[in-house]
Design a protein around this motif. Structure first.
Motif, PDB file in Angstrom:
ATOM      1  N   ILE A 164      -7.728  -6.634   3.280  1.00 30.45           N
ATOM      2  CA  ILE A 164      -8.486  -5.448   3.684  1.00 30.45           C
ATOM      3  C   ILE A 164      -9.146  -4.810   2.472  1.00 30.45           C
ATOM      4  O   ILE A 164     -10.337  -4.497   2.491  1.00 30.45           O
ATOM      5  CB  ILE A 164      -7.558  -4.428   4.377  1.00 30.45           C
ATOM      6  CG1 ILE A 164      -7.031  -4.992   5.683  1.00 30.45           C
ATOM      7  CG2 ILE A 164      -8.301  -3.123   4.642  1.00 30.45           C
ATOM      8  CD1 ILE A 164      -6.013  -4.114   6.342  1.00 30.45           C
ATOM      9  N   ALA A 168     -10.632  -8.305  -0.537  1.00 32.10           N
ATOM     10  CA  ALA A 168     -11.659  -9.182   0.051  1.00 32.10           C
ATOM     11  C   ALA A 168     -12.580  -8.401   0.971  1.00 32.10           C
ATOM     12  O   ALA A 168     -13.780  -8.650   1.012  1.00 32.10           O
ATOM     13  CB  ALA A 168     -10.983 -10.313   0.819  1.00 32.10           C
ATOM     14  N   GLY A 169     -12.039  -7.403   1.690  1.00 27.84           N
ATOM     15  CA  GLY A 169     -12.839  -6.737   2.712  1.00 27.84           C
ATOM     16  C   GLY A 169     -13.682  -5.604   2.198  1.00 27.84           C
ATOM     17  O   GLY A 169     -14.800  -5.420   2.645  1.00 27.84           O
ATOM     18  N   ALA A 170     -13.153  -4.814   1.268  1.00 24.46           N
ATOM     19  CA  ALA A 170     -13.884  -3.612   0.866  1.00 24.46           C
ATOM     20  C   ALA A 170     -14.541  -3.776  -0.496  1.00 24.46           C
ATOM     21  O   ALA A 170     -15.742  -3.620  -0.647  1.00 24.46           O
ATOM     22  CB  ALA A 170     -12.933  -2.423   0.867  1.00 24.46           C
TER      23      ALA A 170
END
Lengths: 168, 320, 171
Positions: free
Chosen positions: A57, A60-62
């Protein structure tokens, strides 16, 4: 499970290597994302699903989306790739690789010596246990991190504020 | 061995059902939009126009699958796959009934958030790899939008987690035995609904593809089945967000008399219809309105909701 | 915020109103008689061609889609040897109908003339000529005009006085 662990680790190592060697900035970032995902899988296999999910989260995601965002806005073309190619000469990469090889050797020695295997079997840590530990013995660390983030927040607000007086 | 077989059966069943439903949703959306705009929508192919989906499928499969010569080929091909994969992965943790769930992770909710944050890459990379000004603008908008709305999407769900005391979706559903979380968490529900709309990039939050200004935004250069993947991905996203709203705020498969799977389907279907109604009724936001709304209204609201819920939970159940 | 909800509710209420769509192939719309659709060539009540091959329609046509070749029969009556309208160019403006002195060329209420092959939209005389009189049932050009053809001399048309005899001194 062991096979999956080694596979994920291999993917993480290879993609990290490709991050360093790929000339296109966006491709490098994509390999970095793959590396993060592989590391998340490693965490998952080691019984820390909470950390694995946070890895995806937050990193990698933000954060990586932000990186990709910035690199996309810079619009690096063919010239930037040629420039990068000029930078990747043996003279430049030989120093860091010797240092990392030393670290790798150290790591392998530790694995070989059997100190790490004394930790025992894998136990799955539920999110609750993680939070109990974080807000229990490591409360000071959490508070320190939050104090570090607060100046970051204030600083971001300061940088991003609109200068109304200068417009006139 | 028997357990593995039943697990495989569940996985295949969920996959087939979802892909069929997402295709049918194209038809449903066009029909419902038609009814709300006082016209019929597709009603020619097959009974009630149901075979329109098949006709569209045939058309989209027959179209030339073109990769522009100026595109970054590998990334261009990967991007549409990413959206399908991440959304289908998210469905792995959704409890359809007490027994039909692919993987009941103890961090199920976080897994959903992780996958939805990864699905942002699909749009961003598609926009970048197309090497086209409109696509790049769409990609930039998408990355900013998804990043902002993910923040309070996660925060709005933490109230539910506090009430249920678990990240596992199955536990969250079981915790709603008495009262559905949409009542104590009404604010969280509204915030999640809005964030879900933004995550699926649908009107009123469809500025990454904004047909009127960006041609089609991030998928301008896509054709054939690659475009179809984005299309199906959008509808899968709608199903996913509706299913998550059902699970998190409306008691999931719980309900009297009818079997759980029917309850789950009814609730999810209602929310899908709500999504389509919003598309029929609302205009598109401007980009700065969108960002301002996200950071200045929704984020503080989510934080207030979190703090109040935390305080109430603490008063209700002091630390064990 | 309330306005938004009200708007959404209003749109929802539209689910219960009847669609305004006309289901076209089953449900044909009413077309007025002066509708400008497919062009035809009509005949007079005696069954003869009305067209006298004056080329006025061809000249009036803004897109130049009408072509014809005039000729005469043994009675001196003019008629088109061939008559061709290219409907892939025609804009259905109706100027040809206005220009026609004999009510021969007329526009009809038919508009369903799509083709798979564009060449099929070039209509020849045998496609254009109908066996009826079209919009003007009783009209016969040669019977009301002063033109002389075989079997009808000057002054023999309806409401037409005989031509003045220049050699006579009588008033």
């Amino acid at each position: 499970m062991t096979g999956a662990f080694y596979l994920a680790s291999l993917v993480a190592a290879v993609s990290t290597g490709l991050v360093i060697t790929s000339l296109n900035a966006v491709h490098a970032l994509l390999y970095l994302i793959v590396s993060f995902l592989a590391v998340a899988v490693v965490f998952f296999i080691l019984g820390a699903p909470f950390i694995a999910m946070l890895e995806i989260i937050i990193y990698a995601g933000a954060i990586m989306v932000l990186f990709v965002f910035v690199v996309m806005m810079l619009n690096l073309g063919r010239r930037a790739i040629e420039q990068e190619a000029g930078w990747l000469t043996p003279k430049i990469w030989i120093g860091p690789s010797i240092l990392s090889a030393t670290l790798l050797g150290e790591l392998l020695y530790l694995f070989g010596s059997g100190i790490l295997s004394q930790a025992g079997g894998i136990t799955v840590q539920a999110p609750k246990q993680v939070s109990v530990v974080l807000l229990g013995p490591y409360l000071v660390g959490v508070e320190l991190a939050s104090m570090l983030l607060l100046p970051g927040l204030v600083g971001a607000y300061h940088v991003g504020r609109q200068l109304k007086s200068e417009d006139a | 061995m028997n357990e593995t077989a039943s697990k495989l059966l569940i996985i295949i069943g969920v996959l087939v059902t979802l892909l069929t439903l997402s295709a049918l949703l194209i038809w449903l959306e066009r029909r419902l939009l038609g009814f709300w705009q006082e016209r019929y929508g597709p009603n020619r192919v097959g009974p009630f126009g149901l075979l329109q989906v098949v006709a569209d499928m045939i058309k989209i499969f027959m179209k030339e699958d073109w990769v522009p010569p100026f595109a970054d080929k590998v990334v261009f091909v990967i991007a549409p796959a990413v959206i399908i994969v991440t959304i289908l992965m998210s469905f792995a943790v959704v409890p359809f009934t007490p027994s039909i769930v692919v993987a009941d992770l103890n961090v199920g909710l976080l897994f959903f958030l992780a996958m939805s944050s990864l699905s942002a890459y699909s749009v961003v990379l598609a926009g970048w790899a197309s090497n086209n000004k409109y696509s790049l603008l769409g990609g930039l908008r998408a990355s900013a939008q998804m990043l902002s709305y993910e923040v309070f999407m996660g925060l709005s769900l933490m109230g539910v987690v506090m009430l249920a005391g678990s990240f596992s979706l199955q536990d969250i559903v079981k915790a709603q035995q008495g009262v559905w979380f949409c009542i104590p968490q009404i604010l969280g529900f509204v915030i999640f609904l809005i964030a879900g709309l933004a995550e699926t990039k649908r009107i009123p939050f469809d500025i990454p593809e904004a047909e009127a200004e960006l041609v089609a935004g991030f998928h301008t250069e896509y054709s054939g089945m690659k475009f179809g993947m984005f299309f199906v991905g959008e509808y899968l996203g709608v199903i996913l967000i509706s299913a998550m709203i059902t699970v998190l705020f409306f008691g999931g498969w719980q309900g009297p008399w009818l079997p759980p799977v029917v309850w789950f389907s009814i609730k999810t279907f209602l929310f899908i219809c709500l999504f389509i109604l919003l598309r029929a009724a609302l205009p598109r936001l401007r980009f700065d309105q969108l960002m301002g709304f996200g950071w200045k209204v929704m984020l503080p609201l989510a934080l207030v909701n979190l703090a109040v819920t935390g305080a109430l939970v603490l008063v209700g159940h002091p630390l064990e | 915020m309330l306005k938004l909800l009200k708007g959404i509710w209003l749109v929802f209420l539209h689910a219960f109103t009847r669609p305004v769509t006309v289901q076209y192939p089953e449900e044909k719309p009413y077309l007025p008689p002066r509708w400008r659709g497919r062009i035809i060539l009509s005949r007079d009540p005696d069954g003869e061609e009305r067209c006298v091959g004056c080329y006025l329609c061809s000249v009036a046509c803004p897109v130049g889609c009408i072509a014809l070749q005039a000729t005469e029969d043994e009675h001196g009556r003019r008629y088109p040897a061939w008559f061709r309208i290219n409907f892939s160019r025609c804009i259905f403006c109706g100027y040809c109908e206005e220009a026609c002195p004999t009510y021969a060329i007329q526009l009809t209420t038919d508009f369903e003339m799509s083709e798979h092959d564009r060449r099929n939209l070039v209509y020849e005389k045998e496609h254009l000529l109908i066996s009826g009189t079209g919009k003007y049932p009783g009209y016969n050009f040669y019977r009301v005009s002063g033109v002389r053809i075989g079997g009808k001399d000057k002054g023999e048309a309806e409401h037409e006085a005989s031509p003045t005899d220049l050699r006579s001194l009588m008033p």
